[in-house]
Motif scaffolding. Structure first.
Motif, PDB file in Angstrom:
ATOM      1  N   LEU A   1      10.108   0.516  -6.793  1.00 21.73           N
ATOM      2  CA  LEU A   1      10.483  -0.650  -5.980  1.00 21.73           C
ATOM      3  C   LEU A   1      11.984  -0.665  -5.683  1.00 21.73           C
ATOM      4  CD1 LEU A   1       8.459  -3.696  -7.362  1.00 21.73           C
ATOM      5  CD2 LEU A   1       8.291  -2.643  -5.106  1.00 21.73           C
ATOM      6  N   GLU A   2      12.772  -0.159  -6.620  1.00 23.77           N
ATOM      7  CA  GLU A   2      14.234  -0.156  -6.431  1.00 23.77           C
ATOM      8  C   GLU A   2      14.655   0.749  -5.292  1.00 23.77           C
ATOM      9  OE1 GLU A   2      12.760   0.064  -9.477  1.00 23.77           O
ATOM     10  OE2 GLU A   2      13.208  -2.051  -9.855  1.00 23.77           O
TER      11      GLU A   2
ATOM     12  N   SER B   1       0.828  -1.209   0.000  1.00 29.24           N
ATOM     13  CA  SER B   1       0.000   0.000   0.000  1.00 29.24           C
ATOM     14  C   SER B   1       0.863   1.259   0.000  1.00 29.24           C
ATOM     15  CB  SER B   1      -0.917  -0.009   1.228  1.00 29.24           C
ATOM     16  OG  SER B   1      -1.809   1.071   1.197  1.00 29.24           O
ATOM     17  N   MET B   2       1.934   1.244   0.771  1.00 30.52           N
ATOM     18  CA  MET B   2       2.828   2.407   0.832  1.00 30.52           C
ATOM     19  C   MET B   2       3.472   2.679  -0.523  1.00 30.52           C
ATOM     20  SD  MET B   2       3.940   4.747   2.933  1.00 30.52           S
ATOM     21  CE  MET B   2       3.742   4.113   4.599  1.00 30.52           C
ATOM     22  N   VAL B   3       3.916   1.627  -1.206  1.00 35.24           N
ATOM     23  CA  VAL B   3       4.536   1.777  -2.526  1.00 35.24           C
ATOM     24  C   VAL B   3       3.564   2.464  -3.488  1.00 35.24           C
ATOM     25  CG1 VAL B   3       5.347   0.516  -4.562  1.00 35.24           C
ATOM     26  CG2 VAL B   3       6.144  -0.153  -2.299  1.00 35.24           C
ATOM     27  N   LYS B   4       2.307   2.032  -3.466  1.00 37.50           N
ATOM     28  CA  LYS B   4       1.327   2.575  -4.409  1.00 37.50           C
ATOM     29  C   LYS B   4       0.923   4.004  -4.059  1.00 37.50           C
ATOM     30  CE  LYS B   4      -0.661  -1.907  -5.586  1.00 37.50           C
ATOM     31  NZ  LYS B   4      -1.873  -2.688  -5.734  1.00 37.50           N
TER      32      LYS B   4
ATOM     33  N   GLU C   1      14.624  -8.002  -1.602  1.00 37.08           N
ATOM     34  CA  GLU C   1      14.517  -8.945  -2.721  1.00 37.08           C
ATOM     35  C   GLU C   1      13.250  -9.785  -2.615  1.00 37.08           C
ATOM     36  OE1 GLU C   1      17.057 -12.602  -4.762  1.00 37.08           O
ATOM     37  OE2 GLU C   1      18.061 -11.244  -3.365  1.00 37.08           O
ATOM     38  N   VAL C   2      12.958 -10.275  -1.412  1.00 38.50           N
ATOM     39  CA  VAL C   2      11.736 -11.061  -1.188  1.00 38.50           C
ATOM     40  C   VAL C   2      10.512 -10.202  -1.470  1.00 38.50           C
ATOM     41  CG1 VAL C   2      10.313 -12.231   0.551  1.00 38.50           C
ATOM     42  CG2 VAL C   2      12.790 -12.627   0.494  1.00 38.50           C
ATOM     43  N   PHE C   3      10.540  -8.954  -0.974  1.00 37.97           N
ATOM     44  CA  PHE C   3       9.380  -8.073  -1.169  1.00 37.97           C
ATOM     45  C   PHE C   3       9.141  -7.790  -2.640  1.00 37.97           C
ATOM     46  CE2 PHE C   3       7.500  -3.846  -1.667  1.00 37.97           C
ATOM     47  CZ  PHE C   3       6.287  -4.062  -1.023  1.00 37.97           C
ATOM     48  N   ARG C   4      10.199  -7.502  -3.384  1.00 37.18           N
ATOM     49  CA  ARG C   4      10.022  -7.228  -4.821  1.00 37.18           C
ATOM     50  C   ARG C   4       9.422  -8.429  -5.537  1.00 37.18           C
ATOM     51  NH1 ARG C   4      14.867  -4.019  -4.282  1.00 37.18           N
ATOM     52  NH2 ARG C   4      16.217  -5.823  -4.693  1.00 37.18           N
ATOM     53  N   ASN C   5       9.858  -9.602  -5.168  1.00 30.65           N
ATOM     54  CA  ASN C   5       9.330 -10.834  -5.759  1.00 30.65           C
ATOM     55  C   ASN C   5       7.844 -10.985  -5.452  1.00 30.65           C
ATOM     56  OD1 ASN C   5       9.186 -13.466  -6.887  1.00 30.65           O
ATOM     57  ND2 ASN C   5       9.619 -14.379  -4.905  1.00 30.65           N
ATOM     58  N   VAL C   6       7.480 -10.784  -4.186  1.00 33.39           N
ATOM     59  CA  VAL C   6       6.081 -10.904  -3.777  1.00 33.39           C
ATOM     60  C   VAL C   6       5.241  -9.832  -4.465  1.00 33.39           C
ATOM     61  CG1 VAL C   6       4.488 -10.675  -1.826  1.00 33.39           C
ATOM     62  CG2 VAL C   6       6.602 -11.999  -1.558  1.00 33.39           C
TER      63      VAL C   6
END
Length: 613
Positions: free
Chosen positions: A148-149, A139-142, A159-164
């Motif tokens: 994401l970087e 939600s924060m990203v959006k 890395e895990v978060f970007r994958n998810v």
């Protein structure tokens, strides 16, 4: 409060151009918004269909509409009352043909993230907590439109978060689904790219009123800025001192710098508090004045002086809770209602002990926020399973169920294989036989069953302590925290809370009976709104509410302000939360703290110290 005061009247009679209304606690902001809508429609003959009133919750939108209809005495439905999500989804709906079925349900979102997480190498005991934290990060990203970087998640490794995150959005697209954050983000993209659609909605909503503006986030504000042009008839109402949702992306700076974006904006301060007595107002003002980033305001009191704000110090948390219980009983004996009182606290993990006391004295209560069941936490389940097994062994015909043994056999790691558990009931002899060629494993099994025997002889508090120190569960927690990149203090606080619960009982049977009663009470249906009951709520959950009497629990460092608050912006938010809690009180406010909390010495909250200086 039938006749508007001068500042309210100035806000109500404003017609064209931007205006910022700074509305402190109990200053009549809903009154002003509904009166202004009526003024625009009845006095200025504005077409009601050109008026949009935005709130943050569906309940608030409904209440605002009902207040307006009661004020006008009619239901014409032409004025739009709605939440950001409802209004923006309406725009998407007409542009793309969306319907409610295109919005992902929360259960499905959880299941989708759970499935994605299970495809990773992440091992976790607290899957539910991890997924909730991931949802907050997504939600924060959006809402902030962060790359994401350049985003550092609080839930897990980058890395895990970007994958998810990427797999989650791939799943949404494949199923043609939106989540709530997508609604606003997609609406912004649509209005930026389609000038014709933007112009149509600008012409539709010529007058925009926003309640609780201090809670707005960046993407919501960006969409509103598009809709408000070119007329800029934007009427915002809020209180920068009550901005307490930074974890959701809310930015008090948006309100503080509103005049930069709208230099022609008029400003009015609703400076009369119709809720609280002057002593409560002065005390809360004394605290909030320590914040640097805020609008200066002098608040007047409509009511008389009333009682002094009481700051109560206790030797222990048990005495703190008992005093509150005694006050509630005294009030009831004086023919006052339980419902006049609220017990407020910083986080929803705090009220276990006071809930236990309310149950003990049969005092009815309703909980505004979901209170997590301490005994359902994975750490507590592990500890209780250890004790449960020891109690079963203590019985002549006691059995160790395989599922129970699996839960704790490698916490800490003893290198016991699942394959060694052949039957539904675990027997020491079978384990020893399985590892007959490994003396070092037989020693571990001997030690484990010795520990079970020792635990069976102990009272609850001693048993928990033995599991932590004697068996080495604390070491397991440290390793787990390191593996998950978590702060071990957060996990140890759960353990300390469990020890505090265990300390209250002499026997394991008595403690388990209490646990069962506590869990049943939490699952029990909440009292209806018209039933007389004490309200329990977090500072966040209490926002917008008011009570004759308010008791603030555990005003100590590490709780309020919360231990995670390090940066100046964090501290200012913590102070605003405390301010919100204080200003829920109408006639009586008692701030409580104990010298000892979960077995450790405490320091009074700096907010308490600010009140005392």
């Amino acid at each position: 409060m039938q006749k508007p005061n001068s500042s309210q009247l100035k806000a109500i009679s404003h017609v064209n151009g931007p205006m910022m209304v700074i509305a402190g606690p109990g200053s009549g902001k809903t009154f002003v918004i509904t009166k202004r809508v009526r003024f625009l429609v009845e006095e200025k003959k504005i077409n009601p269909s050109h008026i949009l009133v935005i709130t943050f919750t569906k309940a608030a939108a409904k209440e605002m509409q009902e207040r307006y209809e009661n004020l006008t005495g009619k239901k014409d439905g032409r004025v739009t009352f709605g939440t950001f999500h409802a209004v923006f989804f309406k725009i998407l709906k007409l542009a793309y043909g969306y319907n409610a079925g295109h919005i992902i349900k929360e259960e499905k979102k959880y299941e989708m993230l759970q499935h994605i997480l299970n495809q990773t190498d992440v091992e976790c005991e607290d899957e539910k907590e991890l997924i909730q934290a991931m949802i907050a990060d997504i939600s924060m990203v959006k809402n902030e439109r962060i790359s994401l970087e350049h985003f550092y998640p609080a839930s897990c490794g980058s890395e895990v978060f970007r994958n998810v995150y990427n797999n989650y959005h791939l799943g949404l697209r494949r199923q043609n689904l939106l989540d709530f954050d997508d609604i606003i983000l997609n609406c912004f993209t649509l209005l930026k790219e389609r000038k014709d659609i933007l112009a149509a909605w600008q012409n539709k909503y010529r007058y925009i009123l926003i309640d609780e503006f201090q809670d707005i986030n960046q993407i919501q504000y960006d969409v509103i800025n598009l809709l408000a042009k070119p007329d800029e008839n934007l009427f915002i109402v809020g209180d920068d001192d009550q901005s307490i949702y930074r974890f959701r992306g809310a930015k008090p700076e948006i309100m503080l710098y509103f005049s930069r974006d709208y230099p022609k904006a008029e400003k009015v301060i609703l400076d009369t508090n119709y809720r609280s007595t002057i002593k409560i107002i002065k005390a809360s003002d004394k605290v909030i004045r320590h914040n640097e980033k805020r609008f200066g305001k002098a608040v007047l009191a409509y009511h008389n002086a009333g009682e002094n704000v009481k700051i109560s110090c206790y030797e222990t948390q048990a005495l703190e809770n008992q005093d509150i219980i005694n006050k509630l009983l005294q009030n009831k004996n004086s023919r006052k209602k339980y419902g006049d009182a609220a017990i407020l606290y910083r986080t929803n993990g705090i009220p276990r002990a006071i809930i236990g006391k309310l149950i003990e004295y049969n005092i009815p209560f309703r909980v505004k926020d979901r209170v997590p069941n301490l005994f359902e936490h994975w750490i507590c389940k592990n500890i209780i399973t250890y004790i449960k097994i020891s109690q079963n062994i203590l019985l002549a015909c006691g059995k160790i169920e395989r599922k129970d043994f699996l839960q704790i056999m490698n916490k800490p790691n003893r290198y016991i294989k699942r394959d060694s558990l052949i039957n539904p009931v675990v027997k020491k002899e079978e384990l020893m036989e399985y590892y007959k060629e490994k003396d070092w494993m037989q020693e571990r099994i001997e030690r484990l069953f010795y520990d079970f025997t020792m635990l069976g002889k102990m009272n609850p508090y001693a048993a928990v302590h033995y599991i932590r120190k004697g068996i080495g569960y604390d070491d397991y927690i440290k390793e787990y925290a390191d593996m998950r990149n978590m702060k071990e203090d957060e996990l140890f606080s759960v353990m300390n809370e469990l020890m505090d619960s265990a300390k209250e009982h002499r026997t394991v049977t008595g403690w388990f009976d209490y646990r069962k009663q506590y869990e049943e009470k939490l699952k029990k249906e909440q009292p209806k709104s018209d039933e007389d009951a004490v309200t329990l709520a977090t500072f966040h959950g209490a926002k917008g509410l008011e009570f004759e009497q308010v008791y603030i629990l555990d005003a100590i460092e590490g709780i309020t302000p919360y231990k995670k608050a390090i940066l100046p912006a964090d501290m200012e938010e913590e102070r605003r939360m405390f301010y919100v809690a204080m200003t829920r009180a109408k006639s009586k406010l008692q701030i409580c703290y104990a010298k000892e909390y979960l077995g450790k010495k405490t320091t009074p909250s700096q907010f308490v110290r600010e009140l005392l200086t």
